[in-house]
Design an enzyme around this catalytic site. Structure first.
Site, PDB file in Angstrom:
ATOM      1  N   PRO A  52      55.471 -17.962  90.959  1.00 33.61           N
ATOM      2  CA  PRO A  52      56.639 -18.680  90.433  1.00 33.61           C
ATOM      3  C   PRO A  52      57.654 -17.709  89.845  1.00 33.61           C
ATOM      4  CG  PRO A  52      54.724 -18.957  88.974  1.00 33.61           C
ATOM      5  CD  PRO A  52      54.245 -18.244  90.191  1.00 33.61           C
ATOM      6  N   ASP A  53      58.947 -18.085  89.901  1.00 37.56           N
ATOM      7  CA  ASP A  53      59.924 -17.271  89.176  1.00 37.56           C
ATOM      8  C   ASP A  53      59.972 -17.776  87.735  1.00 37.56           C
ATOM      9  OD1 ASP A  53      61.550 -19.493  89.171  1.00 37.56           O
ATOM     10  OD2 ASP A  53      63.086 -18.679  90.483  1.00 37.56           O
ATOM     11  N   PHE A  54      60.954 -17.352  86.972  1.00 40.27           N
ATOM     12  CA  PHE A  54      60.971 -17.711  85.554  1.00 40.27           C
ATOM     13  C   PHE A  54      61.907 -18.873  85.246  1.00 40.27           C
ATOM     14  CE2 PHE A  54      59.577 -13.388  85.965  1.00 40.27           C
ATOM     15  CZ  PHE A  54      58.463 -13.368  85.155  1.00 40.27           C
ATOM     16  N   ARG A  55      63.112 -18.863  85.860  1.00 40.37           N
ATOM     17  CA  ARG A  55      64.157 -19.775  85.379  1.00 40.37           C
ATOM     18  C   ARG A  55      64.582 -20.855  86.359  1.00 40.37           C
ATOM     19  NH1 ARG A  55      64.775 -14.799  83.484  1.00 40.37           N
ATOM     20  NH2 ARG A  55      64.711 -14.562  81.230  1.00 40.37           N
ATOM     21  N   ASN A 126      60.321  -7.031  88.804  1.00 41.06           N
ATOM     22  CA  ASN A 126      59.053  -7.722  89.041  1.00 41.06           C
ATOM     23  C   ASN A 126      57.858  -6.890  88.591  1.00 41.06           C
ATOM     24  OD1 ASN A 126      60.679  -9.648  90.059  1.00 41.06           O
ATOM     25  ND2 ASN A 126      60.234  -9.234  92.215  1.00 41.06           N
ATOM     26  N   ASP A 128      54.748  -7.646  89.830  1.00 40.04           N
ATOM     27  CA  ASP A 128      53.664  -8.027  90.739  1.00 40.04           C
ATOM     28  C   ASP A 128      53.183  -6.891  91.632  1.00 40.04           C
ATOM     29  OD1 ASP A 128      55.753  -7.881  92.659  1.00 40.04           O
ATOM     30  OD2 ASP A 128      56.135 -10.035  92.526  1.00 40.04           O
ATOM     31  N   HIS A 145      60.874  -3.414  84.378  1.00 37.72           N
ATOM     32  CA  HIS A 145      60.150  -4.154  83.352  1.00 37.72           C
ATOM     33  C   HIS A 145      58.657  -3.820  83.381  1.00 37.72           C
ATOM     34  CE1 HIS A 145      63.606  -7.329  83.238  1.00 37.72           C
ATOM     35  NE2 HIS A 145      63.944  -6.161  82.752  1.00 37.72           N
ATOM     36  N   CYS A 153      46.312   0.312  74.607  1.00 40.86           N
ATOM     37  CA  CYS A 153      46.253  -0.328  73.288  1.00 40.86           C
ATOM     38  C   CYS A 153      47.666  -0.314  72.701  1.00 40.86           C
ATOM     39  CB  CYS A 153      45.290   0.466  72.405  1.00 40.86           C
ATOM     40  SG  CYS A 153      45.385  -0.006  70.666  1.00 40.86           S
ATOM     41  N   CYS A 177      41.072  -2.436  72.123  1.00 36.22           N
ATOM     42  CA  CYS A 177      41.048  -0.975  72.308  1.00 36.22           C
ATOM     43  C   CYS A 177      39.624  -0.453  72.528  1.00 36.22           C
ATOM     44  CB  CYS A 177      41.667  -0.321  71.083  1.00 36.22           C
ATOM     45  SG  CYS A 177      41.822   1.466  71.257  1.00 36.22           S
ATOM     46  N   CYS A 264      66.003 -16.046 100.206  1.00 40.24           N
ATOM     47  CA  CYS A 264      66.326 -14.648 100.532  1.00 40.24           C
ATOM     48  C   CYS A 264      65.630 -14.156 101.795  1.00 40.24           C
ATOM     49  CB  CYS A 264      66.098 -13.716  99.348  1.00 40.24           C
ATOM     50  SG  CYS A 264      64.460 -13.723  98.676  1.00 40.24           S
TER      51      CYS A 264
HETATM   52  P1  OAD Z   1      64.592 -15.590  87.225  1.00 41.60           P
HETATM   53  O1  OAD Z   1      63.559 -16.637  87.355  1.00 41.60           O
HETATM   54  O2  OAD Z   1      65.393 -15.537  85.990  1.00 41.60           O
HETATM   55  O3  OAD Z   1      65.606 -15.706  88.444  1.00 41.60           O
HETATM   56  C1  OAD Z   1      65.163 -15.837  89.776  1.00 41.60           C
HETATM   57  C2  OAD Z   1      66.350 -16.083  90.665  1.00 41.60           C
HETATM   58  O4  OAD Z   1      65.915 -16.086  92.005  1.00 41.60           O
HETATM   59  C3  OAD Z   1      67.068 -17.409  90.415  1.00 41.60           C
HETATM   60  O5  OAD Z   1      68.466 -17.229  90.479  1.00 41.60           O
HETATM   61  C4  OAD Z   1      66.568 -18.291  91.567  1.00 41.60           C
HETATM   62  O6  OAD Z   1      67.504 -19.255  91.962  1.00 41.60           O
HETATM   63  C5  OAD Z   1      66.360 -17.270  92.644  1.00 41.60           C
HETATM   64  N1  OAD Z   1      65.342 -17.598  93.659  1.00 41.60           N
HETATM   65  C6  OAD Z   1      64.129 -18.173  93.483  1.00 41.60           C
HETATM   66  N2  OAD Z   1      63.461 -18.241  94.646  1.00 41.60           N
HETATM   67  C7  OAD Z   1      64.276 -17.707  95.593  1.00 41.60           C
HETATM   68  C8  OAD Z   1      64.173 -17.478  96.996  1.00 41.60           C
HETATM   69  N3  OAD Z   1      63.066 -17.812  97.695  1.00 41.60           N
HETATM   70  N4  OAD Z   1      65.229 -16.921  97.623  1.00 41.60           N
HETATM   71  C9  OAD Z   1      66.343 -16.578  96.940  1.00 41.60           C
HETATM   72  N5  OAD Z   1      66.498 -16.742  95.626  1.00 41.60           N
HETATM   73  C10 OAD Z   1      65.475 -17.295  94.951  1.00 41.60           C
HETATM   74  O7  OAD Z   1      63.851 -14.184  87.504  1.00 41.60           O
HETATM   75  P2  OAD Z   1      64.387 -12.726  87.174  1.00 41.60           P
HETATM   76  O8  OAD Z   1      65.846 -12.623  87.360  1.00 41.60           O
HETATM   77  O9  OAD Z   1      63.521 -11.784  87.916  1.00 41.60           O
HETATM   78  O10 OAD Z   1      60.284 -10.712  82.527  1.00 41.60           O
HETATM   79  O11 OAD Z   1      64.057 -12.628  85.615  1.00 41.60           O
HETATM   80  C11 OAD Z   1      64.256 -11.437  84.905  1.00 41.60           C
HETATM   81  C12 OAD Z   1      63.189 -11.217  83.858  1.00 41.60           C
HETATM   82  O12 OAD Z   1      63.096 -12.374  83.042  1.00 41.60           O
HETATM   83  C13 OAD Z   1      61.821 -11.020  84.440  1.00 41.60           C
HETATM   84  O13 OAD Z   1      61.543  -9.667  84.694  1.00 41.60           O
HETATM   85  C14 OAD Z   1      60.883 -11.628  83.418  1.00 41.60           C
HETATM   86  C15 OAD Z   1      61.740 -12.632  82.710  1.00 41.60           C
HETATM   87  O14 OAD Z   1      61.645 -12.601  81.322  1.00 41.60           O
HETATM   88  C16 OAD Z   1      58.940 -10.344  82.710  1.00 41.60           C
HETATM   89  O15 OAD Z   1      58.446 -10.219  83.770  1.00 41.60           O
HETATM   90  C17 OAD Z   1      58.097 -10.059  81.564  1.00 41.60           C
END
Ligand code: OAD
Length: 374
Positions: A52-55, A126, A128, A145, A153, A177, A264
């Site tokens: 899953p993505d984040f937002r 990422n 991963d 990141h 630790c 630790c 993408c």
């Molecule tokens: P976000 O979840 O903030 O953004 C992901 C973006 O990718 C969004 O604009 C989605 O619309 C888009 N998206 C999702 N699936 C897609 C697909 N199949 N094709 C094209 N676009 C797609 O993720 P990041 O920008 O990576 O921290 O977030 C940045 C940081 O915020 C991360 O590194 C994370 C988080 O806090 C940690 O990992 C600890």
């Protein structure tokens, strides 16, 4: 896909491209004008792999954690919160740990750029490790990141053995630790949490963007600084191509910005078609991930989203359970008072300012939220 959301006026001609299309980007690459390509990626390039993505509103990790009793969803990746209650992070880590996922077509496309000597630098947010799994040489990757590739630790910084980490993560247990009882600090993967400094490599390699002749921005919301400032460092004459579900950052505001909105992998396949690299791309990807995984990733977007939805809501349930145990006092010793993560507006600067802490972008909304909190 195309230019539908570009804020650049249709009457403004591009400077370096014949037109603002993928065909023109491919011509630009084929003509030898793109010898220093920089790529900036986020969670969206791994969603096809099942992570899953984040937002994203429905399927993002934060959206699904929002209903839980966390100070805020991002707290799971916040150092202050982790010190108080590391368990929710380890519940997620169990499912996000490398080894359970395979690279996507987008990862393999970036590795082809490297093979062809065109990749100047990949900057990824990422954690991963799928870039490495796709065969992109490590010297061309900046894991801005951090990643799950190492762990230590948080108190005395002693490295923690990978085999033990794997065992703990598999059981969603919090490792301590190895110097215990001398040190009983919590162990954390080398992921950059909020309130932690980015790796020095990020600052050392950041300037490579200034000499780039093409930038590809893929699958990121560009919400987290200083990473979010990278596309703005690319010179005006260099085309910037965005492969993302939505328009983000300043992409679309410059004469040679090309917006490829949508999935993408689909956008990357189109670029590969235009470049005449499509067969090679598919072949490499299938050889890497195998037939079964290729089929899974290729299944309809709808089905894939449903799969991620199930996965994320299951994860959210597990985190909720851990939080609930923390509240009735039956959790382990580390689960004590939960403090909301503090946010210091003084630290909100662009990468040009040499900022060292990861912070959310200062959107008007975020500022309002901060004011409400104080
Ligand atoms: P976000 O979840 O903030 O953004 C992901 C973006 O990718 C969004 O604009 C989605 O619309 C888009 N998206 C999702 N699936 C897609 C697909 N199949 N094709 C094209 N676009 C797609 O993720 P990041 O920008 O990576 O921290 O977030 C940045 C940081 O915020 C991360 O590194 C994370 C988080 O806090 C940690 O990992 C600890």
């Amino acid at each position: 896909m195309g230019q539908e959301q570009s804020v650049i006026d249709d009457d403004t001609p591009p400077k370096s491209l014949a037109d603002r299309s993928l065909a023109a980007v491919a011509d630009y690459i084929k003509s030898g004008k793109a010898r220093r390509i920089v790529v900036m990626t986020g969670a969206g390039i791994s969603t096809a792999a099942g992570i899953p993505d984040f937002r994203s509103p429905e399927t993002g990790l934060y959206a699904n954690l929002a209903a839980l009793d966390l100070p805020e969803p991002e707290a799971v990746f916040d150092l202050h919160f982790f010190k108080q209650n590391p368990k929710p992070f380890y519940v997620l880590a169990k499912d996000l740990y490398p080894g359970n996922f395979y690279p996507t077509v987008s990862h393999v496309f970036i590795s082809m750029l490297a093979e062809k000597g065109l990749l100047c630098q990949l900057y990824t947010q990422n954690i991963d490790c799928l870039e490495r799994a796709a065969g992109i040489p490590s010297e061309l990757i900046v894991e801005a990141h951090g990643s799950f590739a190492g762990q230590r630790c948080i108190e005395c910084k002693t490295a923690y053995p990978e085999n033990l980490m794997r065992e703990h993560v598999a059981r969603a247990e919090v490792p301590r630790c190895i110097r215990y009882p001398e040190c009983s600090g919590l162990v954390k993967p080398d992921i950059v949490f909020f309130h932690e400094a980015l790796p020095s490599l990020f600052y050392e390699r950041m300037d490579l963007t200034i000499s780039a002749d093409l930038a590809l921005v893929m699958g990121t919301s560009l919400q987290v600084h200083p990473f979010a400032g990278l596309p703005n460092m690319v010179p005006d004459r260099a085309p910037r191509v965005l492969f993302n579900m939505e328009r983000v950052g300043t992409l679309g505001s410059q004469a040679d910005d090309v917006l490829v909105l949508g999935d993408c992998d689909t956008g990357v396949r189109k670029l590969a078609d235009e470049l005449g690299w499509r067969d090679e791309l598919e072949e490499k990807w299938r050889a890497l991930v195998g037939h079964k995984e290729a089929k899974r990733q290729l299944q309809g977007m709808k089905k894939r989203i449903e799969g991620i939805q199930d996965e994320v809501s299951r994860l959210a349930d597990e985190v909720e359970e851990v939080l609930r145990l923390g509240h009735d006092g039956s959790a382990d010793e580390a689960n004590s008072v939960i403090q909301p993560p503090s946010r210091d507006p003084e630290k909100e600067k662009s990468p040009e300012d040499g900022q060292e802490d990861r912070q959310e972008a200062r959107t008007g909304e975020a500022e309002e939220k901060d004011q409400a909190e104080t």
